[in-house]
Design an enzyme around this catalytic site. Sequence first.
Site, PDB file in Angstrom:
ATOM      1  N   SER A 139       0.793  -1.222   0.000  1.00 60.90           N
ATOM      2  CA  SER A 139       0.000   0.000   0.000  1.00 60.90           C
ATOM      3  C   SER A 139       0.830   1.279   0.000  1.00 60.90           C
ATOM      4  CB  SER A 139      -0.969  -0.001   1.186  1.00 60.90           C
ATOM      5  OG  SER A 139      -0.293  -0.266   2.385  1.00 60.90           O
ATOM      6  N   HIS A 171      -5.571  -3.377  -2.212  1.00 54.44           N
ATOM      7  CA  HIS A 171      -5.242  -2.397  -3.253  1.00 54.44           C
ATOM      8  C   HIS A 171      -5.207  -3.016  -4.648  1.00 54.44           C
ATOM      9  CE1 HIS A 171      -4.463   1.304  -1.057  1.00 54.44           C
ATOM     10  NE2 HIS A 171      -3.945   0.553  -0.087  1.00 54.44           N
ATOM     11  N   LYS A 219     -12.112   0.469  -0.778  1.00 46.41           N
ATOM     12  CA  LYS A 219     -11.201   1.171  -1.695  1.00 46.41           C
ATOM     13  C   LYS A 219     -11.849   1.238  -3.086  1.00 46.41           C
ATOM     14  CE  LYS A 219      -7.298   0.728   1.273  1.00 46.41           C
ATOM     15  NZ  LYS A 219      -6.519  -0.280   1.994  1.00 46.41           N
TER      16      LYS A 219
HETATM   17  C1  LIG Z   1      -6.580  -0.424   3.441  1.00 44.12           C
HETATM   18  C2  LIG Z   1      -6.101  -1.790   3.734  1.00 44.12           C
HETATM   19  C3  LIG Z   1      -6.776  -2.597   4.649  1.00 44.12           C
HETATM   20  C4  LIG Z   1      -7.925  -2.069   5.455  1.00 44.12           C
HETATM   21  O1  LIG Z   1      -9.106  -2.010   4.720  1.00 44.12           O
HETATM   22  P1  LIG Z   1     -10.332  -1.178   5.320  1.00 44.12           P
HETATM   23  O2  LIG Z   1     -11.502  -1.762   4.615  1.00 44.12           O
HETATM   24  O3  LIG Z   1     -10.094   0.254   5.006  1.00 44.12           O
HETATM   25  O4  LIG Z   1     -10.360  -1.453   6.793  1.00 44.12           O
HETATM   26  C5  LIG Z   1      -6.335  -3.884   4.837  1.00 44.12           C
HETATM   27  N1  LIG Z   1      -5.259  -4.358   4.166  1.00 44.12           N
HETATM   28  C6  LIG Z   1      -4.574  -3.610   3.291  1.00 44.12           C
HETATM   29  C7  LIG Z   1      -3.402  -4.187   2.573  1.00 44.12           C
HETATM   30  C8  LIG Z   1      -4.970  -2.295   3.052  1.00 44.12           C
HETATM   31  O5  LIG Z   1      -4.276  -1.545   2.194  1.00 44.12           O
END
Ligand SMILES: *Cc1c(COP(=O)(O)O)cnc(C)c1O
Length: 392
Positions: A180, A208, A239
């Site tokens: 990320s 992502h 996301k």
């Molecule tokens: C953003 C992210 C999460 C968390 O996801 P949310 O739905 O925002 O809680 C988990 N793992 C990774 C790799 C992320 O980038």
Amino acid sequence: MKGFEYLQEELNQMRQAGTFRRLVPLESEQGSKVVIDGKEVIQLSSNNYLGLTSHPRLRQAALDAVEKFGAGTGSVRTIAGTFSMHEQLEEKLAKFKHTEAALVFQSGFTTNQGVLSAILTPEDVVISDELNHASIIDGIRLTKAERRVYKHVDMASLEEALKGTQNSRKRLIVTDGVFSMDGNIAPLPEIVELAEKYDALVMVDDAHASGVLGKNGRGTVNHFGLDGRVHIQVGTLSKAIGVLGGYVASTRTLIDYLIHKGRPFLFSTSHPPAVTMACIEALDVLQEEPELIDRLWENTTFFKDGLKELGFNTGHSETPITPVIVGDEALSHQFSDKLLQYGVFAQGIAFPTVAKGLARIRTIVTAQHSNEELQMALDAFVKAGKELKIIN
Ligand SMILES: *Cc1c(COP(=O)(O)O)cnc(C)c1O
């Protein structure tokens, strides 16, 4: 009230070091442009890859859901809070990920916590990439399994961990699909091969990558043609999907087990109707509007090439996440402040989110950005970068 002087002291030190940050409230909806402090600026900090947060079909689905089912669900999933729409979403997710079943959690964060804490015991070993997301790290903290951390995407280091743990009951290798903060893709084919050689399980967090890589955005597993060879796929609905939530896609056995043992699933209330119906709609949009993903990648190429040509250090990014690495924490925040002054919202990211000395501006382009907006953003990067002597 007295009692938190010790915390205030630490905050004061952060202020002196230039690393104390305020939250930046948006005064408009999420989009390629947003309003901050009354001023319209180009948004390069969201995870809204496909612009789905404000897609007309998702908006309508959410409105219809509120009309028909109300604002909340009134219970956890295992007592009285499972609606047929929750199961419908899970069936869609399983189909999307080419797995037997899927289970939705409140967020991607709680998905990792729920899965990792449920399936590992002190007889087991979890083997984790050193740059995995905080939610994986915290999930691992919740297990009593032995922990091994391998060097970032280093397959020799992973193999060493596998060789050194052959007497355990189960080994689980866990990795982000796309990292990320750097935007590089995990070497999944090699990871899967090692897992098969050493009889280990593989868990990939495609937060992502879903909506970004693979056919119709199925993620890294599909991108590499590894359908059926990765045991656990975690994803987020927060996301590219544009709403809120997390999910795990896997076998029926694992999903049934998590329904009984996944603590965030068991002890936290289910998603409201608007969230669930908007997520269902988003999965249909992914199937029916593949041009959104094409546009995302065109914008990615344009912006990434632009930054590189200007002489910025963009690390090893291969995806729409492009870091602009500056090193010093305070400098990255100054850079971000200047960019905002010049009409671009791109957040500085520093320790502990990234390692000390690798502070950066992290940019994410979306399918919604126009070429003109991206060119304006590049112009702001040149101006701010030169003033701060980050580029010549
Ligand atoms: C953003 C992210 C999460 C968390 O996801 P949310 O739905 O925002 O809680 C988990 N793992 C990774 C790799 C992320 O980038």
